[in-house]
Scaffold this motif. Structure first.
Motif, PDB file in Angstrom:
ATOM      1  N   GLN A 130     -18.545 -15.990 -32.301  1.00 56.09           N
ATOM      2  CA  GLN A 130     -18.237 -15.939 -33.592  1.00 56.09           C
ATOM      3  C   GLN A 130     -18.296 -14.482 -33.666  1.00 56.09           C
ATOM      4  OE1 GLN A 130     -17.483 -18.243 -35.888  1.00 56.09           O
ATOM      5  NE2 GLN A 130     -16.843 -19.403 -34.095  1.00 56.09           N
ATOM      6  N   SER A 131     -18.292 -13.253 -32.697  1.00 58.67           N
ATOM      7  CA  SER A 131     -18.414 -11.920 -32.590  1.00 58.67           C
ATOM      8  C   SER A 131     -17.271 -11.411 -33.451  1.00 58.67           C
ATOM      9  CB  SER A 131     -18.682 -11.541 -31.084  1.00 58.67           C
ATOM     10  OG  SER A 131     -17.452 -11.121 -30.174  1.00 58.67           O
ATOM     11  N   ALA A 132     -15.790 -11.844 -32.986  1.00 60.18           N
ATOM     12  CA  ALA A 132     -14.611 -11.355 -33.717  1.00 60.18           C
ATOM     13  C   ALA A 132     -14.043 -12.150 -34.302  1.00 60.18           C
ATOM     14  CB  ALA A 132     -14.119 -10.700 -32.599  1.00 60.18           C
ATOM     15  N   SER A 133     -12.328 -11.520 -35.218  1.00 57.14           N
ATOM     16  CA  SER A 133     -11.229 -12.552 -35.365  1.00 57.14           C
ATOM     17  C   SER A 133     -10.410 -11.442 -35.089  1.00 57.14           C
ATOM     18  CB  SER A 133     -11.782 -12.922 -36.493  1.00 57.14           C
ATOM     19  OG  SER A 133     -11.871 -12.437 -37.436  1.00 57.14           O
ATOM     20  N   ALA A 134      -9.293 -12.332 -34.998  1.00 54.61           N
ATOM     21  CA  ALA A 134      -8.400 -11.638 -35.549  1.00 54.61           C
ATOM     22  C   ALA A 134      -6.988 -13.231 -35.576  1.00 54.61           C
ATOM     23  CB  ALA A 134      -7.844 -10.812 -34.410  1.00 54.61           C
ATOM     24  N   GLY A 135      -5.498 -12.319 -36.125  1.00 55.86           N
ATOM     25  CA  GLY A 135      -4.305 -12.821 -35.929  1.00 55.86           C
ATOM     26  C   GLY A 135      -3.455 -13.182 -35.262  1.00 55.86           C
ATOM     27  N   VAL A 136      -3.127 -14.043 -34.431  1.00 52.31           N
ATOM     28  CA  VAL A 136      -2.352 -14.213 -33.258  1.00 52.31           C
ATOM     29  C   VAL A 136      -0.848 -14.586 -33.859  1.00 52.31           C
ATOM     30  CG1 VAL A 136      -1.661 -16.158 -31.437  1.00 52.31           C
ATOM     31  CG2 VAL A 136      -3.853 -15.236 -32.329  1.00 52.31           C
ATOM     32  N   PRO A 137       0.730 -13.807 -33.674  1.00 55.17           N
ATOM     33  CA  PRO A 137       1.887 -14.042 -33.843  1.00 55.17           C
ATOM     34  C   PRO A 137       2.519 -15.202 -33.431  1.00 55.17           C
ATOM     35  CG  PRO A 137       0.830 -11.650 -33.234  1.00 55.17           C
ATOM     36  CD  PRO A 137       0.021 -12.247 -32.849  1.00 55.17           C
ATOM     37  N   ALA A 138       3.489 -15.383 -33.731  1.00 54.80           N
ATOM     38  CA  ALA A 138       3.846 -16.619 -33.003  1.00 54.80           C
ATOM     39  C   ALA A 138       4.232 -16.003 -31.900  1.00 54.80           C
ATOM     40  CB  ALA A 138       5.024 -17.363 -33.705  1.00 54.80           C
ATOM     41  N   GLY A 139       3.951 -17.074 -30.647  1.00 51.46           N
ATOM     42  CA  GLY A 139       4.617 -16.490 -29.345  1.00 51.46           C
ATOM     43  C   GLY A 139       3.865 -15.827 -28.821  1.00 51.46           C
TER      44      GLY A 139
ATOM     45  N   SER B 147       8.049  -4.687 -30.257  1.00 52.59           N
ATOM     46  CA  SER B 147       6.910  -5.456 -30.135  1.00 52.59           C
ATOM     47  C   SER B 147       5.564  -4.803 -30.760  1.00 52.59           C
ATOM     48  CB  SER B 147       6.188  -5.035 -28.684  1.00 52.59           C
ATOM     49  OG  SER B 147       6.755  -6.380 -27.398  1.00 52.59           O
ATOM     50  N   ALA B 148       6.044  -3.742 -31.248  1.00 53.29           N
ATOM     51  CA  ALA B 148       4.894  -2.120 -32.477  1.00 53.29           C
ATOM     52  C   ALA B 148       5.063  -3.727 -33.398  1.00 53.29           C
ATOM     53  CB  ALA B 148       5.574  -1.581 -32.575  1.00 53.29           C
ATOM     54  N   PRO B 149       6.045  -3.735 -34.604  1.00 56.25           N
ATOM     55  CA  PRO B 149       4.972  -4.741 -35.784  1.00 56.25           C
ATOM     56  C   PRO B 149       4.142  -6.236 -35.626  1.00 56.25           C
ATOM     57  CG  PRO B 149       7.177  -4.421 -35.945  1.00 56.25           C
ATOM     58  CD  PRO B 149       6.954  -3.990 -34.288  1.00 56.25           C
ATOM     59  N   ALA B 150       4.062  -6.836 -34.338  1.00 53.91           N
ATOM     60  CA  ALA B 150       3.317  -7.508 -33.882  1.00 53.91           C
ATOM     61  C   ALA B 150       2.263  -6.797 -33.707  1.00 53.91           C
ATOM     62  CB  ALA B 150       3.798  -8.327 -32.553  1.00 53.91           C
ATOM     63  N   ALA B 151       1.927  -5.979 -33.273  1.00 50.84           N
ATOM     64  CA  ALA B 151       1.345  -5.574 -32.290  1.00 50.84           C
ATOM     65  C   ALA B 151      -0.014  -4.467 -33.892  1.00 50.84           C
ATOM     66  CB  ALA B 151       0.823  -4.464 -31.437  1.00 50.84           C
ATOM     67  N   ALA B 152       0.955  -4.675 -34.912  1.00 52.66           N
ATOM     68  CA  ALA B 152       0.412  -3.376 -35.831  1.00 52.66           C
ATOM     69  C   ALA B 152      -0.228  -4.563 -36.841  1.00 52.66           C
ATOM     70  CB  ALA B 152       1.147  -2.665 -36.712  1.00 52.66           C
ATOM     71  N   ALA B 153       0.385  -5.945 -36.821  1.00 51.04           N
ATOM     72  CA  ALA B 153      -0.804  -7.386 -38.221  1.00 51.04           C
ATOM     73  C   ALA B 153      -1.925  -7.197 -36.641  1.00 51.04           C
ATOM     74  CB  ALA B 153       0.639  -7.796 -37.601  1.00 51.04           C
ATOM     75  N   ILE B 154      -1.650  -7.134 -35.637  1.00 55.23           N
ATOM     76  CA  ILE B 154      -3.012  -7.467 -34.855  1.00 55.23           C
ATOM     77  C   ILE B 154      -4.158  -7.155 -35.138  1.00 55.23           C
ATOM     78  CG2 ILE B 154      -3.683  -7.741 -32.489  1.00 55.23           C
ATOM     79  CD1 ILE B 154      -0.836  -8.845 -31.558  1.00 55.23           C
ATOM     80  N   PHE B 155      -3.510  -5.459 -34.986  1.00 50.82           N
ATOM     81  CA  PHE B 155      -4.905  -4.301 -35.362  1.00 50.82           C
ATOM     82  C   PHE B 155      -4.872  -4.193 -36.425  1.00 50.82           C
ATOM     83  CE2 PHE B 155      -2.663  -1.381 -31.918  1.00 50.82           C
ATOM     84  CZ  PHE B 155      -3.361  -1.612 -31.195  1.00 50.82           C
TER      85      PHE B 155
ATOM     86  N   PRO C  76       3.473 -13.446 -40.196  1.00 49.49           N
ATOM     87  CA  PRO C  76       3.121 -14.010 -39.285  1.00 49.49           C
ATOM     88  C   PRO C  76       1.934 -14.013 -38.848  1.00 49.49           C
ATOM     89  CG  PRO C  76       5.572 -15.064 -39.922  1.00 49.49           C
ATOM     90  CD  PRO C  76       4.729 -13.585 -39.781  1.00 49.49           C
ATOM     91  N   LEU C  77       0.411 -14.830 -39.066  1.00 52.62           N
ATOM     92  CA  LEU C  77      -0.134 -14.601 -38.298  1.00 52.62           C
ATOM     93  C   LEU C  77      -1.258 -16.671 -38.558  1.00 52.62           C
ATOM     94  CD1 LEU C  77      -2.248 -11.272 -38.510  1.00 52.62           C
ATOM     95  CD2 LEU C  77      -0.114 -11.721 -36.929  1.00 52.62           C
ATOM     96  N   THR C  78      -1.887 -16.569 -36.993  1.00 50.61           N
ATOM     97  CA  THR C  78      -2.850 -17.702 -36.911  1.00 50.61           C
ATOM     98  C   THR C  78      -4.204 -17.296 -36.466  1.00 50.61           C
ATOM     99  OG1 THR C  78      -0.742 -19.569 -36.083  1.00 50.61           O
ATOM    100  CG2 THR C  78      -3.178 -20.161 -36.173  1.00 50.61           C
ATOM    101  N   PRO C  79      -5.032 -17.303 -37.855  1.00 49.28           N
ATOM    102  CA  PRO C  79      -6.815 -17.015 -37.350  1.00 49.28           C
ATOM    103  C   PRO C  79      -6.701 -17.105 -36.375  1.00 49.28           C
ATOM    104  CG  PRO C  79      -6.238 -17.932 -40.116  1.00 49.28           C
ATOM    105  CD  PRO C  79      -4.866 -18.390 -38.420  1.00 49.28           C
ATOM    106  N   TYR C  80      -7.605 -16.415 -35.750  1.00 47.98           N
ATOM    107  CA  TYR C  80      -8.613 -16.746 -33.970  1.00 47.98           C
ATOM    108  C   TYR C  80      -9.822 -16.073 -34.595  1.00 47.98           C
ATOM    109  CZ  TYR C  80      -9.877 -16.848 -29.593  1.00 47.98           C
ATOM    110  OH  TYR C  80     -11.275 -16.546 -28.361  1.00 47.98           O
ATOM    111  N   THR C  81     -10.617 -16.680 -33.966  1.00 49.23           N
ATOM    112  CA  THR C  81     -12.117 -16.455 -33.890  1.00 49.23           C
ATOM    113  C   THR C  81     -12.631 -16.608 -32.826  1.00 49.23           C
ATOM    114  OG1 THR C  81     -12.394 -16.797 -36.621  1.00 49.23           O
ATOM    115  CG2 THR C  81     -14.581 -16.491 -35.219  1.00 49.23           C
ATOM    116  N   ALA C  82     -13.391 -16.213 -31.933  1.00 54.32           N
ATOM    117  CA  ALA C  82     -14.018 -16.234 -30.880  1.00 54.32           C
ATOM    118  C   ALA C  82     -15.292 -17.079 -31.375  1.00 54.32           C
ATOM    119  CB  ALA C  82     -14.790 -14.541 -30.106  1.00 54.32           C
TER     120      ALA C  82
END
Length: 288
Positions: free
Chosen positions: A53-62, A203-211, A44-50
């Protein structure tokens, strides 16, 4: 721009466990396409936008975002992880000088002909020196080229172990060295995640989801991939350069920029299989 992974994990084993982890690192190899890895659990990721507005990514819990601007997003995790997306380092084509002071927007001197692994090592060492820390020792466990048009320069994915001031860390990510510009400068763009070696596997699965969630709007991506030093304009008053010729040259440059942005997004950020890439991006599918 680093992704830290357990050094005891082979790239194949890692990809099988978290198939999406290489989405930031380039297109899959032929073997991976023939034997696709099992799907990874959804993170699960929480959306984040700079703010710009130049980029966006998801943020895992914690996890928390520490900075976001100019297409670069940096976030940290609960076990000492760091993921940096879109970092750009400007290099001048010259012999490497550890500890060189940045000037004129150029971060370091670095031979353009050096292999990607050596360039990334020099950048990591220069970054440490800039912060008054000893040069880290970098060992690459895996380095795989990403097939891209020559106009995009060189890109590759990697897994490495790093020993430095922070101790033993593992990194994974994608690294691109763009073509030389008219002044002999060139951009180096990376997406990396890092974590302490002892906890990197967790940590790898969370990093993978962020990428996989990282996105850059087309206009911003074009700007990011543009040469650091713009090509010199045609001499003013040159009778050979009519308005029509200048317009045609401008349109040709714009088409090249559009192609570079499209190919970078599909190949480096989205891990699009070769058979699905358009021919202009080195694939086999018809160009759109």
């Amino acid at each position: 721009m680093q992704a830290h992974l357990n050094s005891n994990l082979s790239w194949k084993a890692l990809a099988a466990a978290i198939s999406i982890a290489v989405a930031c690192a380039g297109i899959a190899t032929a073997a991976a396409q023939a034997n696709p890895p099992a799907a990874s659990p959804s993170i699960p990721l929480t959306p984040y936008t700079a703010p710009d507005q130049s980029a966006s990514a998801g943020v895992p819990a914690g996890w928390k975002v520490t900075s976001g601007s100019q297409t670069v997003i940096v976030m940290t995790g609960p076990q000492g992880e760091t993921v940096a997306l879109g970092n750009t380092v400007i290099a001048h084509n010259a012999p490497f000088q550890l500890g060189e002071k940045a000037s004129g927007g150029v971060d370091l001197s670095m031979p353009y002909s050096a292999p990607l692994t050596q360039k990334l090592t020099m950048i990591l060492q220069q970054g440490a020196a800039a912060n008054g820390k000893p040069a880290p020792q970098v060992t690459f466990n895996s380095a795989t080229p990403i097939q891209l048009p020559a106009a995009l320069g060189q890109c590759g994915r990697f897994v490495a172990s790093v020993t430095g001031a922070a101790g033993a860390m593992n990194i994974m990510g994608a690294f691109c060295s763009l073509p030389l510009d008219s002044a002999g400068d060139y951009k180096n763009i990376s997406l990396m995640a890092q974590a302490p070696a002892a906890t990197a596997a967790q940590s790898a699965p969370a990093a993978a989801a962020i990428f996989a969630s990282y996105k850059i709007p087309p206009a911003m991506l074009q700007k990011k991939l543009a040469p650091f030093t713009a090509a010199p304009s045609s001499p003013a008053g040159n009778p050979a350069m009519t308005a029509a010729a200048i317009n045609a040259e401008t349109m040709q440059m714009q088409r090249a920029t559009d192609t570079s942005a499209t190919c970078f997004d599909l190949s480096v950020l989205r891990e699009t299989p070769t058979r699905q890439l358009p021919r202009e991006c080195g694939g086999t599918a018809p160009n759109p």
